[in-house]
Write an enzyme that holds these catalytic residues in place. Structure first.
Site, PDB file in Angstrom:
ATOM      1  N   CYS A 151       0.592  -1.439   0.119  1.00 46.68           N
ATOM      2  CA  CYS A 151       0.092  -0.072  -0.210  1.00 46.68           C
ATOM      3  C   CYS A 151       0.914   1.454  -0.145  1.00 46.68           C
ATOM      4  CB  CYS A 151      -0.909  -0.258   1.322  1.00 46.68           C
ATOM      5  SG  CYS A 151      -0.477   0.191   2.649  1.00 46.68           S
ATOM      6  N   PHE A 152       0.325   2.198   0.158  1.00 43.53           N
ATOM      7  CA  PHE A 152       0.578   3.346   0.183  1.00 43.53           C
ATOM      8  C   PHE A 152       2.460   4.033   0.930  1.00 43.53           C
ATOM      9  CE2 PHE A 152       1.521   8.547   1.305  1.00 43.53           C
ATOM     10  CZ  PHE A 152       1.800   8.809  -0.131  1.00 43.53           C
TER      11      PHE A 152
END
Length: 238
Positions: free
Chosen positions: A64-65
């Site tokens: 994810c980020f």
């Protein structure tokens, strides 16, 4: 931007994320309950759509980020199914930093050969012919979705973001064998609105050059038909 080949499977949609975030300001516990419901529903749907077609022996990278809750929310159920799962430490932000490091390192490790010449002398066609013959070719204009000269943008196509271009460029550079030449067309620092990494630009500028020439009739023939039909503006008009 994303890792080449990655598939986007949001744990929550933008609208759901906004709803949970707004609720968190007044009732954090209720926000976590709502967020968990959204996440589990979305993960269940994506498992059927994107995970089930995978072979049981496949190894899956999840990120994810920042490498936090969203990737962990995906990792546990996929592992429980029986897949081998890796999480990307630091998420996309760490990947982006690594891409920039690689773009500063890789160009100097490759033996470049540069095709140079005026617009419409067939440099891109020559690159494509070299690729068909098995030579290593870096087609910067294809990656940038731009002709890189006064011919400009490709019809009905937009350029990628700078970050997406950087990721695709690093992926391409990493595939080259440093024991053999890599052919590239001479480009300026910018291709449309995208900028070449400084290390790549410097490597191209210092590499051996092969000059491509063609007479005016041939150059006119090689210009795309739509551009040949454009008329010169009368003097004094723009």
């Amino acid at each position: 931007d994303h890792l080449p080949g990655a598939v986007n499977l949001p744990v929550v949609t933008q609208e759901e994320f906004a709803e949970v975030g707004t609720l968190h300001r007044t009732d954090p516990h209720a926000a976590y309950l709502l967020g968990a419901q959204y996440a589990l529903r979305n993960v269940a749907r994506y498992i059927a759509e994107a995970i089930a077609p995978r072979a049981p022996s496949d190894r899956i990278l999840i990120y994810c980020f920042r490498g936090g809750k969203r990737s962990r929310a995906w990792a546990d159920p996929v592992r429980n199914i029986g897949y081998a799962v890796d999480l990307l430490p630091g998420g996309w932000k760490a990947y982006r930093a690594w891409v920039r490091q690689e773009l500063a390192r890789l160009p100097a490790t490759l033996p470049w050969r540069v095709l140079s010449g005026s617009t419409a002398t067939g440099k891109t066609r020559l690159l494509q012919a070299l690729a068909r013959e098995g030579e290593q070719v870096l087609d910067l204009e294809a990656l940038a979705v731009h002709r890189g000269s006064l011919l400009g943008e490709w019809p009905a196509q937009t350029q990628p973001t700078q970050k997406r271009f950087d990721s695709a460029l690093r992926h391409a550079l990493a595939r080259f064998d440093p024991r053999h030449p890599v052919w590239v067309e001479d480009e300026s620092k910018r291709i449309g609105r995208l900028q070449l990494p400084t290390a790549l630009f410097d490597a191209i500028r210092s590499a051996p050059v092969v000059r491509v020439e063609a007479d005016l009739r041939t150059r006119v023939r090689l210009v795309p038909a739509g551009l040949r039909s454009l008329r010169r503006r009368p003097r004094g008009h723009g």
